[in-house]
Design an enzyme around this catalytic site. Structure first.
Site, mmCIF file in Angstrom:
data_model
loop_
_atom_site.group_PDB
_atom_site.id
_atom_site.type_symbol
_atom_site.label_atom_id
_atom_site.label_comp_id
_atom_site.label_asym_id
_atom_site.label_seq_id
_atom_site.Cartn_x
_atom_site.Cartn_y
_atom_site.Cartn_z
ATOM 1 N N THR A 69 0.852 -1.177 0.000
ATOM 2 C CA THR A 69 0.000 0.000 0.000
ATOM 3 C C THR A 69 0.891 1.231 0.000
ATOM 4 O OG1 THR A 69 -1.895 1.028 1.075
ATOM 5 C CG2 THR A 69 -0.357 -0.093 2.532
ATOM 6 N N LYS A 73 3.186 1.069 -3.895
ATOM 7 C CA LYS A 73 2.484 0.369 -4.986
ATOM 8 C C LYS A 73 3.164 0.517 -6.354
ATOM 9 C CE LYS A 73 -2.271 0.573 -3.269
ATOM 10 N NZ LYS A 73 -3.664 0.931 -3.598
ATOM 11 N N ASN A 94 -0.617 -4.082 -6.035
ATOM 12 C CA ASN A 94 -0.953 -4.088 -4.611
ATOM 13 C C ASN A 94 -0.910 -5.489 -4.002
ATOM 14 O OD1 ASN A 94 -3.307 -5.180 -5.631
ATOM 15 N ND2 ASN A 94 -4.618 -4.129 -4.167
ATOM 16 N N ASP A 109 -7.140 -3.880 -6.723
ATOM 17 C CA ASP A 109 -8.037 -2.742 -6.418
ATOM 18 C C ASP A 109 -9.194 -2.694 -7.423
ATOM 19 O OD1 ASP A 109 -6.633 -1.772 -4.247
ATOM 20 O OD2 ASP A 109 -5.461 -0.332 -5.402
ATOM 21 N N GLY A 133 -12.288 11.472 -9.878
ATOM 22 C CA GLY A 133 -10.930 11.281 -9.358
ATOM 23 C C GLY A 133 -10.020 10.672 -10.401
ATOM 24 N N GLY A 135 -6.662 9.353 -9.105
ATOM 25 C CA GLY A 135 -5.558 8.754 -8.353
ATOM 26 C C GLY A 135 -5.472 7.253 -8.594
ATOM 27 N N GLY A 136 -4.832 6.545 -7.656
ATOM 28 C CA GLY A 136 -4.581 5.115 -7.835
ATOM 29 C C GLY A 136 -5.851 4.296 -8.008
ATOM 30 N N ALA A 137 -6.848 4.550 -7.162
ATOM 31 C CA ALA A 137 -8.085 3.758 -7.233
ATOM 32 C C ALA A 137 -8.796 4.030 -8.558
ATOM 33 C CB ALA A 137 -8.990 4.096 -6.054
ATOM 34 N N GLY A 253 -17.617 0.934 -0.558
ATOM 35 C CA GLY A 253 -16.180 0.690 -0.690
ATOM 36 C C GLY A 253 -15.720 -0.418 0.246
#
Ligand code: NDP
Length: 287
Positions: A69, A73, A94, A109, A133, A135-137, A253
């Site tokens: 995490t 990652k 991940n 993810d 968004g 970002g990573g997610a 989530g």
């Protein structure tokens, strides 16, 4: 005399900070339920710059696998022998599986999100999705949706993150067939007509900011849409409350996180854990 075997099977998470990661609660509840008495999930604080040492340690101690995490990652990619195609596109790993010293990297993810879709009876092929968004997610979710044949993705993010958003758009355009729109998020965002799936992939609403919700026109979410939040804590966010109020299908989530943890367990042990039991363990730990 019965054969004695006290050797532990080790998995865990590398992160920094790591102390607040609830992975151990979810994973060890599942191990117990599966009768895996000698499986241990260790929460390990690995400082930036020490990831290479940690990976050597993982190999030396024959860990079966590890989760990575924040902030590891992306950097972990350089220590991995085989990277799954979706993880390669996402540019982040991940989950690592260690097969006798050969490390395979996965990104679960986005896969956890895809299982949530399937559980809700939503077929992504040909669908139009809006992702808040970049970002990573968001990256993991967009790549999985595109690989699963979604027809259109609208990526919405704040101008501060414009480079992240445009980078994601380029990856999707170069590697998949999905049509992508990028929208800078400067005001209340109105969903385009014909959207089928809406995902909050920002950190808006995450504990302790539990009253926050993304600045969108909730009345523009189409009838029959599916709504997904990535926020695992709290599990019922103001964003999801808006979906619920409008009679839309939604999943939390927390459920997505459990899907991901269950996938990790299957990759490491070959067994399918009880996800309801894992969710209960998470909710109890977070309450
Ligand atoms: P990142 O930091 O990579 O991305 C978060 C994005 O949200 C950033 O681009 C951030 O912008 C943006 N953002 C934050 N606040 C706002 C705001 N007020 N308005 C618009 N954009 C905003 O984090 P991750 O993508 O890794 O994680 C995002 C969330 O997803 C976290 O809450 C994490 O817990 C959750 N998550 C859940 C998973 C699950 O399985 N349920 C899996 C992975 C993540 P900026 O950087 O400018 O602040």
């Amino acid at each position: 005399m019965q054969e004695q075997n006290y050797l532990d099977n080790l998995v865990g998470v590398f992160g920094h900070p790591a102390a607040e990661n609830p992975g151990v609660i979810i994973q060890e509840a599942a191990f117990l339920d599966l009768g895996l008495k000698r499986w241990r999930f260790l929460t390990i604080d690995v400082e930036p710059g020490r990831l290479g040492d940690a990976i050597l340690g993982l190999k030396a101690m024959k860990f079966r696998g590890i989760n990575c995490t924040i902030p590891h990652k992306i950097e972990v990619l350089k220590y991995i022998d085989k990277v799954a195609p979706s993880a390669k596109l996402i540019g982040a790993v991940n989950t690592i599986i260690n097969d006798d010293g050969v490390l395979t990297g996965e990104n679960t993810d986005g896969q956890g999100f895809m299982i949530a879709l399937k559980d809700a009876g939503v077929e992504p092929k040909g669908k139009s999705a809006v992702v808040l968004g970049s970002g990573g997610a968001a990256r993991a979710i967009c790549v999985e949706l595109a690989l699963a044949g979604a027809s259109r993705l609208t990526i919405v993010n704040i101008p501060k993150d414009i480079a992240l958003g445009e980078g994601l758009v380029n990856i999707l355009k170069q590697n998949t067939k999905v049509a992508v729109d990028y929208v800078p998020w400067v005001d209340t965002f109105k969903l385009p007509a014909g959207s089928d799936i809406l995902v909050n992939a920002t950190s808006i609403g995450l504990y302790p900011n539990v009253d926050d919700k993304p600045n969108i026109d909730y009345d523009s979410i189409g009838e029959g849409s599916y709504v997904q939040d990535v926020i695992p804590n709290p599990s019922f966010t103001p964003f999801l409350r808006e979906a619920d109020k409008r009679g839309l299908r939604w999943q939390s989530g927390a459920r997505m996180l459990i899907n991901q943890a269950a996938l990790n367990i299957t990759m490491w042990t070959g067994l399918k854990p009880n996800k309801d039991l894992m969710l209960k363990a998470l909710e109890k730990a977070l309450s």
